[in-house]
Write a protein that holds these residues in place. Structure first.
Motif, PDB file in Angstrom:
ATOM      1  N   LYS A  56      68.317  -5.756  41.488  1.00  0.00           N
ATOM      2  CA  LYS A  56      68.452  -7.319  41.534  1.00  0.00           C
ATOM      3  C   LYS A  56      67.140  -8.049  41.578  1.00  0.00           C
ATOM      4  O   LYS A  56      67.140  -9.256  41.134  1.00  0.00           O
ATOM      5  N   GLY A 287      70.380 -13.354  38.509  1.00  0.00           N
ATOM      6  CA  GLY A 287      71.662 -14.055  39.121  1.00  0.00           C
ATOM      7  C   GLY A 287      72.208 -14.908  37.963  1.00  0.00           C
ATOM      8  O   GLY A 287      71.596 -15.195  37.158  1.00  0.00           O
ATOM      9  N   ASP A 288      73.646 -15.076  38.237  1.00  0.00           N
ATOM     10  CA  ASP A 288      74.435 -15.705  37.445  1.00  0.00           C
ATOM     11  C   ASP A 288      74.071 -15.180  35.896  1.00  0.00           C
ATOM     12  O   ASP A 288      74.190 -15.891  35.004  1.00  0.00           O
TER      13      ASP A 288
END
Length: 431
Positions: A56, A287-288
């Protein structure tokens, strides 16, 4: 003498790996510190990717002789990495001098090639190519135990591991190997593709399949521009890449924004490493559904990117690395008892139902075949018709489970995971 000195320094300063599940609320933090060497970043990322861990965030720093990187990772279910076996494996592998060891899960990564015959294939992509290749291997009494097939920019590459269908060991007879090579080359030549069709038998030893596919595609110059369809231009899948100068620090700065996906970081770092660039600093955020990457790089000789032609080539190669595993194709996962000819049968069914295989991952574990296929219709422009999937499901047969993962842009039927009991195509037939 320099190599021996580097080995001595590494023995005196072994890698240190810290795995922390407390400092981040939603991810496991893995910190690696080590004496710096070319390729070490790729080695670490490769280990994490082979465990199907999702990175991530990442922070990379390797100025001078010391290397440090921090990864925030989760497992494929979105949870922290808490399994003691996985945690201990990561520490053991990353703290050892030999990164190249068999993978923990046995389905991805490295295996000694003495157990099988490893075949590398490359040629012009066309519908039905994998079906033709697997049919030839079946006719020659070879069982495909695992394989990976990529297509990109009209090129197709594959690394295929086969065993003798009777002995379940590697094919060793020189005459038989020569026949395999001759017949597969004939398939790859297709429509007089005489210059680009290649088939080689890999040397004994260890080989990382996905890294090797990147190298094959790079050698085939699949990064060179081809005309994009209007759908590809408007799909939003194309990455945005910039390559700029950082004059005050004598670096080249590479930034990338693209759709996030598994193993994205591995694909990018693999390409930079094979192009002989060193990442001195870097940051990765996801992210997203979007991933942002920024790297400060130099060539291994210490120089930054020095010409417009080199800058364009870096952008093209990174775009290709990202796109090779980015697709709007429909994912089909097959799980059934393995047997000689299974891959030939399933790829024939796909071809007869006008499906084109864009990418495939073939694996065998404990006598069970677990295969993933990423398919489109023959034009690659239209979504796969659910009726086509129904037809395939009816043909697959008893004891076979087909899992269908529809993309958000496609229209799924109500059921996406089923076992089908129509017919007995995949049931073992004794002769």
């Amino acid at each position: 003498m320099e190599d021996e000195y580097a080995k001595l320094i590494r023995r005196m300063n072994p890698p240190r790996v810290t795995i922390d599940n407390d400092s981040s609320p939603d991810a496991t933090v893995i910190q690696v510190e080590s004496v710096n060497k070319h390729g070490i970043l790729l080695e670490v990322v490769q280990v994490l990717s082979d465990l199907d861990l999702v990175i991530k965030k990442a922070y990379i720093s390797s100025d001078g002789g010391w290397f440090m990187e921090v990864f925030n990772v989760i497992d494929h279910d979105g949870s922290k990495v808490t399994d003691d076996g996985v945690v201990n494996y990561i520490k053991k592998v990353l703290e050892s001098d030999a990164i190249y060891v068999p993978s923990l899960n046995g389905s991805v990564g490295l295996k000694p090639s003495e157990d099988y015959t490893s075949i590398e294939l490359v040629g012009t992509d066309r519908p039905g190519l994998l079906s033709e290749v697997s049919a030839v291997l079946t006719d020659l009494g070879c069982n495909v135990v695992d394989a990976e097939i990529w297509t990109h920019n009209a090129r197709a590459a594959a690394v295929v591991h086969v065993t003798d269908g009777k002995t379940n060991f590697a094919v060793e007879d020189p005459k038989r190997l020569s026949t395999i090579k001759k017949l597969l080359r004939n398939v790859l030549k297709g429509n007089n593709d005489l210059e680009t069709a290649k088939m080689t038998l890999s040397a004994p030893g260890y080989m990382h399949r996905q890294r090797r596919l990147h190298q094959i595609m790079f050698a085939e110059r699949d990064y060179e521009k081809v005309e994009k369809t209007e759908q590809e231009k408007e799909s939003g899948l194309r990455p945005h890449i910039t390559v700029m100068d950082c004059v005050e620090k004598d670096y080249t700065v590479v930034t990338m924004r693209c759709v996030d996906r598994p193993k994205l970081l591995f694909d990018v770092i693999c390409t930079l490493t094979d192009m002989q660039y060193v990442v001195f600093h870097g940051v990765v955020h996801t992210g997203d559904m979007e991933a942002y990457q920024e790297y400060y790089i130099r060539h291994v000789d210490g120089s930054p990117v020095s010409s417009e032609a080199e800058r364009e080539r870096v952008m093209q190669c990174l775009e290709a690395a990202i796109e090779r595993r980015t697709s709007e194709a429909l994912e089909l996962e097959l799980c059934t008892a393995d047997r000689v000819g299974l891959l030939s049968d399933i790829t024939r069914i796909f071809r007869e139902n006008s499906l084109c295989i864009k990418r495939a991952e073939i694996s065998t574990e404990g006598g069970t075949a677990k295969d993933k296929f990423y398919v489109t219709d023959m034009t690659s422009n239209n979504p796969v018709d659910p009726k086509t999937i129904d037809s395939i499901q009816r043909q697959i047969g008893e004891q076979a489970a087909l899992h269908v993962r529809w993309k958000s842009s496609q229209s799924p039927p109500e059921e996406t995971t089923m076992s089908f009991l129509f017919g007995n195509l995949f049931k073992w037939q004794s002769s």
